[in-house]
Scaffold this motif. Structure first.
Motif, PDB file in Angstrom:
ATOM      1  N   VAL A   1       0.722  -1.307  -0.645  1.00  0.00           N
ATOM      2  CA  VAL A   1      -0.107  -0.521  -0.046  1.00  0.00           C
ATOM      3  C   VAL A   1       1.055   1.273   0.070  1.00  0.00           C
ATOM      4  CG1 VAL A   1      -2.049   1.148   1.246  1.00  0.00           C
ATOM      5  CG2 VAL A   1      -2.124  -1.545   0.924  1.00  0.00           C
ATOM      6  N   ASP A   2       1.766   1.518   0.876  1.00  0.00           N
ATOM      7  CA  ASP A   2       3.125   2.355   1.109  1.00  0.00           C
ATOM      8  C   ASP A   2       3.699   2.892  -0.525  1.00  0.00           C
ATOM      9  OD1 ASP A   2       1.696   2.471   3.259  1.00  0.00           O
ATOM     10  OD2 ASP A   2       4.088   2.006   4.397  1.00  0.00           O
ATOM     11  N   ALA A   3       3.867   1.626  -1.631  1.00  0.00           N
ATOM     12  CA  ALA A   3       4.784   1.880  -2.834  1.00  0.00           C
ATOM     13  C   ALA A   3       3.385   2.002  -3.591  1.00  0.00           C
ATOM     14  CB  ALA A   3       4.715   0.747  -3.090  1.00  0.00           C
ATOM     15  N   ARG A   4       2.351   1.924  -3.499  1.00  0.00           N
ATOM     16  CA  ARG A   4       1.040   1.945  -4.040  1.00  0.00           C
ATOM     17  C   ARG A   4       1.082   3.669  -4.137  1.00  0.00           C
ATOM     18  NH1 ARG A   4      -4.369   0.984  -1.361  1.00  0.00           N
ATOM     19  NH2 ARG A   4      -3.674   2.334   0.326  1.00  0.00           N
ATOM     20  N   ASP A   5       1.193   4.200  -2.760  1.00  0.00           N
ATOM     21  CA  ASP A   5       0.675   5.866  -1.998  1.00  0.00           C
ATOM     22  C   ASP A   5       2.446   6.440  -2.216  1.00  0.00           C
ATOM     23  OD1 ASP A   5      -1.640   5.007  -2.091  1.00  0.00           O
ATOM     24  OD2 ASP A   5      -1.565   4.776   0.531  1.00  0.00           O
ATOM     25  N   GLU A   6       3.026   6.390  -2.718  1.00  0.00           N
ATOM     26  CA  GLU A   6       4.436   6.583  -2.877  1.00  0.00           C
ATOM     27  C   GLU A   6       4.967   7.344  -4.062  1.00  0.00           C
ATOM     28  OE1 GLU A   6       7.125   4.123  -0.058  1.00  0.00           O
ATOM     29  OE2 GLU A   6       6.274   5.045   1.123  1.00  0.00           O
ATOM     30  N   GLY A   7       3.475   6.657  -5.396  1.00  0.00           N
ATOM     31  CA  GLY A   7       4.061   6.859  -6.865  1.00  0.00           C
ATOM     32  C   GLY A   7       3.832   6.574  -7.372  1.00  0.00           C
ATOM     33  N   ALA A   8       3.769   4.294  -6.857  1.00  0.00           N
ATOM     34  CA  ALA A   8       3.896   3.199  -8.301  1.00  0.00           C
ATOM     35  C   ALA A   8       1.994   3.352  -8.674  1.00  0.00           C
ATOM     36  CB  ALA A   8       3.723   1.696  -7.910  1.00  0.00           C
ATOM     37  N   GLY A   9       1.066   3.897  -7.954  1.00  0.00           N
ATOM     38  CA  GLY A   9      -0.171   4.317  -8.798  1.00  0.00           C
ATOM     39  C   GLY A   9      -0.976   3.064  -8.740  1.00  0.00           C
ATOM     40  N   VAL A  10      -0.279   2.009  -9.163  1.00  0.00           N
ATOM     41  CA  VAL A  10      -1.035   0.653  -9.119  1.00  0.00           C
ATOM     42  C   VAL A  10      -1.755  -0.187  -8.248  1.00  0.00           C
ATOM     43  CG1 VAL A  10       0.684  -0.716  -8.179  1.00  0.00           C
ATOM     44  CG2 VAL A  10      -0.727  -1.976 -10.180  1.00  0.00           C
ATOM     45  N   LEU A  11      -3.228  -0.230  -7.981  1.00  0.00           N
ATOM     46  CA  LEU A  11      -4.003  -1.248  -6.973  1.00  0.00           C
ATOM     47  C   LEU A  11      -3.585  -2.229  -6.374  1.00  0.00           C
ATOM     48  CD1 LEU A  11      -5.587   1.073  -9.011  1.00  0.00           C
ATOM     49  CD2 LEU A  11      -7.837  -1.126  -7.749  1.00  0.00           C
ATOM     50  N   ILE A  12      -4.045  -2.592  -5.391  1.00  0.00           N
ATOM     51  CA  ILE A  12      -3.154  -3.413  -3.681  1.00  0.00           C
ATOM     52  C   ILE A  12      -3.953  -4.556  -4.489  1.00  0.00           C
ATOM     53  CG2 ILE A  12      -1.850  -3.919  -2.022  1.00  0.00           C
ATOM     54  CD1 ILE A  12       0.013  -2.281  -4.330  1.00  0.00           C
ATOM     55  N   MET A  13      -3.875  -6.010  -4.590  1.00  0.00           N
ATOM     56  CA  MET A  13      -4.804  -6.532  -3.975  1.00  0.00           C
ATOM     57  C   MET A  13      -4.093  -7.470  -2.808  1.00  0.00           C
ATOM     58  SD  MET A  13      -6.725 -10.271  -5.540  1.00  0.00           S
ATOM     59  CE  MET A  13      -6.698  -9.175  -7.472  1.00  0.00           C
ATOM     60  N   ALA A  14      -4.965  -7.656  -1.763  1.00  0.00           N
ATOM     61  CA  ALA A  14      -4.360  -8.921  -0.923  1.00  0.00           C
ATOM     62  C   ALA A  14      -5.106  -9.741  -0.473  1.00  0.00           C
ATOM     63  CB  ALA A  14      -4.499  -7.600   0.768  1.00  0.00           C
ATOM     64  N   ARG A  15      -4.046 -10.766  -0.217  1.00  0.00           N
ATOM     65  CA  ARG A  15      -4.849 -12.247  -0.867  1.00  0.00           C
ATOM     66  C   ARG A  15      -4.319 -12.984   1.096  1.00  0.00           C
ATOM     67  NH1 ARG A  15      -3.159 -16.480  -4.950  1.00  0.00           N
ATOM     68  NH2 ARG A  15      -2.708 -18.461  -2.940  1.00  0.00           N
ATOM     69  N   THR A  16      -5.134 -13.740   1.502  1.00  0.00           N
ATOM     70  CA  THR A  16      -4.516 -14.692   1.860  1.00  0.00           C
ATOM     71  C   THR A  16      -4.720 -16.459   2.386  1.00  0.00           C
ATOM     72  OG1 THR A  16      -4.847 -15.398   4.883  1.00  0.00           O
ATOM     73  CG2 THR A  16      -6.916 -14.470   3.125  1.00  0.00           C
ATOM     74  N   ASP A  17      -4.253 -16.607   2.519  1.00  0.00           N
ATOM     75  CA  ASP A  17      -4.227 -18.539   2.290  1.00  0.00           C
ATOM     76  C   ASP A  17      -4.740 -18.852   3.525  1.00  0.00           C
ATOM     77  OD1 ASP A  17      -2.953 -19.975  -0.595  1.00  0.00           O
ATOM     78  OD2 ASP A  17      -2.770 -17.498  -0.425  1.00  0.00           O
TER      79      ASP A  17
END
Length: 289
Positions: free
Chosen positions: A141-157
Motif C-alpha cells: 500500500v505504501d508503494a502504491r501511495d508513494e507513486g506506483a499508482g497501481v492498485l493492491i490486492m491482498a490475499r490470505t491463504d
C-alpha cells in the motif's frame, strides 16, 4: 487513462466482473477480443506456460515482470498480476509493486504464504504470522501511495492452514490497511464465501478453480453473495493443453488434426491486418504519393 484508473472505474461500476486469467500475450489478446473488460496474469498459468513447471515458487520476479510487460503490451484492458509473496521482505514487496506497475499492470496481488509459495488449492501451504502478513500489505500500500499508482490486492491463504476465522481476521485487517481488493483463497463452503463478502469492507474476489476446494458457482450467484470479481485462473490453460494433447495424439496416430481455426482467423487474432495497414501507410516517404 492509466490501467489502474481503468480498473478503479470497473470496480466502481455495478455488477460482477467476470475475469478469465491469461498466461501470455496471445491468451490476453483472446480475452480482450472476446469482450472481457479485464484479465489477471495467473502465476500458476505463467509458471506452466513459461517454465513447464508447477506453481511452487520456482518462477522468479524477473520472469514474471517480463511476462507482464509482454501481456500488457498486447492489450488495452487492465491486467492484474500475481505478485506472490512480494519476493522477500518489505523492501522487496515495494520493489515488486513498482516493477509490476512499470510493466503496465493495473493491480498487484500480494499474499501471506511462506516463500516459496504454491498454488492455493494444492497441498503443503504455509502462511507467515499475522504481523509479517500485515507488514507485506502495508509495504504494498505504501508503494502504491508513494507513486506506483497501481492498485493492491491482498490475499490470505490462512483458511487451509489455520481455519476460516483466522483467514477472515486477516482479510478484514488487509482491508483496514488500505488494500483495494481482498481475496480470501479457498473458502470451502457457500456460507464461508457469503460471510467473507459480508464482513470485509473492500471489493472481493472469488477464485473459480475447477475441482478445487471452493464451490464453483455461476456468476449470478457469486454476485448475489457479494463478490465483485470472479476469476477463472486455469480455464484457458486447461482448454489449450487439452486441445494440444488431442492434436498431438492425432499426429502420433498418423492423422491430420482438426485445426479448429482457419489460417486467416489465426492471422487476424495476432494482428496481421493491422500490421498490413501500417505497412501500407509507410510504403511511401512522407509527402510522396
Amino acid at each position: 487513462m492509466s490501467p489502474a484508473q481503468k480498473l478503479r472505474d470497473l470496480l466502481a461500476s455495478p455488477g460482477l466482473l467476470v475475469m478469465p486469467c491469461c498466461f501470455d500475450a496471445l491468451s490476453a489478446r483472446l480475452i480482450e477480443q472476446a469482450g472481457f473488460s479485464l484479465s489477471f496474469m495467473s502465476g500458476f498459468a505463467v509458471s506452466a506456460a513459461r517454465l513447464g513447471a508447477p506453481d511452487t515458487g520456482l518462477i522468479s520476479y524477473g520472469e514474471m515482470v517480463d511476462q507482464a510487460r509482454a501481456i500488457c503490451g498486447a492489450v488495452s484492458i487492465p491486467v492484474l498480476g500475481d505478485g506472490d509473496t512480494g519476493y522477500g521482505n518489505a523492501m522487496n514487496v515495494k520493489r515488486t509493486v513498482r516493477g509490476y506497475a512499470q510493466a503496465g499492470l493495473a493491480c498487484v496481488m500480494i499474499e501471506d504464504q511462506v516463500a516459496p509459495k504454491r498454488c492455493g488449492h494444492t497441498r503443503g501451504k504455509q502462511v507467515v504470522p499475522r504481523d509479517e502478513a500485515f507488514t507485506r500489505v502495508q509495504a504494498a500500500v505504501d508503494a502504491r501511495d508513494e507513486g506506483a499508482g497501481v492498485l493492491i490486492m491482498a490475499r490470505t491463504d490462512a483458511r487451509q492452514t489455520h481455519g476460516f476465522d483466522e483467514a477472515l481476521t486477516r482479510a478484514r485487517a488487509f482491508a483496514d490497511l488500505g488494500a483495494d481488493i481482498v481475496f480470501l483463497e479457498a473458502p470451502e463452503s457457500v456460507e464461508e464465501m457469503r460471510t467473507f463478502c459480508r464482513e470485509v469492507r473492500a471489493p472481493t474476489m472469488a477464485n473459480m478453480v475447477d475441482h478445487g476446494r471452493t464451490p464453483v458457482l455461476p456468476p449470478a450467484e457469486l454476485e448475489a453473495i457479494g463478490y465483485k470479481i470472479a476469476a477463472y485462473p486455469l480455464t484457458l490453460l486447461s482448454v489449450a493443453a487439452a486441445a494440444m494433447r488431442e492434436a498431438l495424439a492425432s499426429l502420433r496416430a498418423g492423422r491430420h488434426p482438426d485445426p479448429r481455426m482457419s489460417f486467416a482467423a489465426l492471422q487476424e487474432i495476432v494482428g496481421f491486418p493491422e500490421y498490413y495497414a501500417e505497412e501500407e501507410r509507410y510504403a511511401q516517404p512522407p509527402g510522396k504519393g
